[in-house]
Design an enzyme around this catalytic site. Structure first.
Site, short mmCIF file in Angstrom:
data_model
loop_
_atom_site.label_atom_id
_atom_site.label_comp_id
_atom_site.label_asym_id
_atom_site.label_seq_id
_atom_site.Cartn_x
_atom_site.Cartn_y
_atom_site.Cartn_z
N ALA A 155 45.62 44.97 35.61
CA ALA A 155 46.68 45.91 35.23
C ALA A 155 47.73 45.90 36.33
O ALA A 155 47.39 46.00 37.52
CB ALA A 155 46.10 47.31 35.10
N LYS A 156 48.98 45.73 35.93
CA LYS A 156 50.06 45.81 36.93
C LYS A 156 50.45 47.28 37.01
O LYS A 156 51.38 47.74 36.34
CB LYS A 156 51.23 44.91 36.50
#
Ligand SMILES: Cc1ncc(COP(=O)(O)O)c(C=O)c1O
Length: 311
Positions: A155-156
């Site tokens: 997940a960014k």
């Protein structure tokens, strides 16, 4: 580096003036880091401009949101259209595009679900990220990358970048332009905002997703180019000392693009100059994004921009 403002920012479906894109200090994201975001480059072409791998970036935004149970309320098609809208409305190319989705104002407390989701997309002129075409002098960080099953590396998320900030600040204070973090098992992971590639004996090595790295879109692009060039590729856990004995090393990322490393921990990589495999991949990448070679993978979404701004 100071942000150069543009006119419009996209917010939940509408273009609003840059200065009106503000949030309340009690918004959930401010207190608990509850945001996911993207960084995308738009390259100037002979006619107009092209946004690099727009769909893949917006899909990653949706994936990051899904991991954190965030409902953005927009489809992939709506989000990609929104990016084109804001870039065309602002008329700035080349530029950097920053879509961000976060938990807004409503309730205080760790459980975020009752807070509204806010989605913004901004763009602005932006230049080189790791300074120097002569290669970057980097170090191995004393900070590890995120441990598996703590903060999801795929997940960014804004919160992940507290770890990145520690890596980056330490490197800067010690006179390096970037730090490379190991994962919690001591294997090579990635830079504070870049994926890592090494070359040894003509083989291209990169760290796999299981070593706490972001699934970089530039990483994927370089792997695609390398495959097409017939360069042998190995994705496996890599020991730290591979950095010191490799022939070539480079970072990939939207910000750094393809940047070769001159030294790690003051140990020169090869003779310190850009090596032949890095050079070939660097050229293939820039030929496509600058419109000098055919866009054979459909990586560029054309946009009409009224004016060009040099960065
Ligand atoms: C931690 C981290 N790793 C790798 C990358 C490279 O990813 P991309 O090539 O998609 O920009 C980034 C930049 O987004 C990043 O922040």
């Amino acid at each position: 580096m100071p942000i150069e403002t543009t006119q419009n920012i996209w917010h939940n479906g509408d273009l609003i003036p840059w200065e009106k894109a503000q949030i309340h200090v009690m918004s959930h994201v401010i207190h608990y880091g509850s945001s996911v975001f993207e960084g995308i480059r738009c390259y100037k072409q002979a006619e107009g401009a092209g946004i690099f791998r727009l769909s893949e970036h917006m899909q990653r935004l949706l994936d990051s949101a899904k991991i954190y149970r965030m409902e953005l309320g927009f489809t992939l098609q709506q989000l990609t259209a929104a990016v084109v809208d804001v870039v065309e409305a602002n008329g700035v190319a080349p530029c950097y595009i920053r879509p961000i989705a976060f938990r807004g104002y409503g309730e205080i407390g760790v459980n975020p679900v009752a807070n509204p989701m806010e989605v913004y997309i901004a763009n602005f002129p932006w230049g080189k990220y790791v300074p120097g075409n002569d290669g970057a002098d980097v170090c191995v960080s004393s900070w590890n990358r995120l441990a598996p099953n703590t903060m999801p590396s795929l997940a960014k998320a804004g919160a992940n970048y507290m770890n990145s900030q520690l890596i980056r600040m330490e490197a800067g204070i010690n006179g390096y332009s970037e730090g490379i973090a190991l994962d919690t098992n001591g294997y090579l992971s990635e830079g504070s905002g870049e994926n890592l590639f090494l070359v040894r004996g003509g083989t291209l090595y990169t760290t796999p997703l299981a070593n706490s790295v972001l699934s970089g879109i530039t990483r994927d692009s370089v792997l695609t180019l390398a495959r097409q060039m017939g360069i042998p590729i190995v994705e496996q856990a890599l020991p730290r000392e591979m950095l010191y004995i490799c022939d070539e090393a480079f970072f990939t990322g939207t910000a750094v693009e393809v940047t070769h490393l001159r030294s790690v921990d003051r140990i020169l990589i090869g003779d310190g100059t850009i090596g032949p495999i890095t050079q070939a991949l660097h050229k293939a990448f820039f030929d496509i994004v600058n419109g000098l070679a055919p866009d054979r993978y459909n990586w560029l979404t054309p946009v009409k921009v009224r004016e060009a701004v040099a960065v």
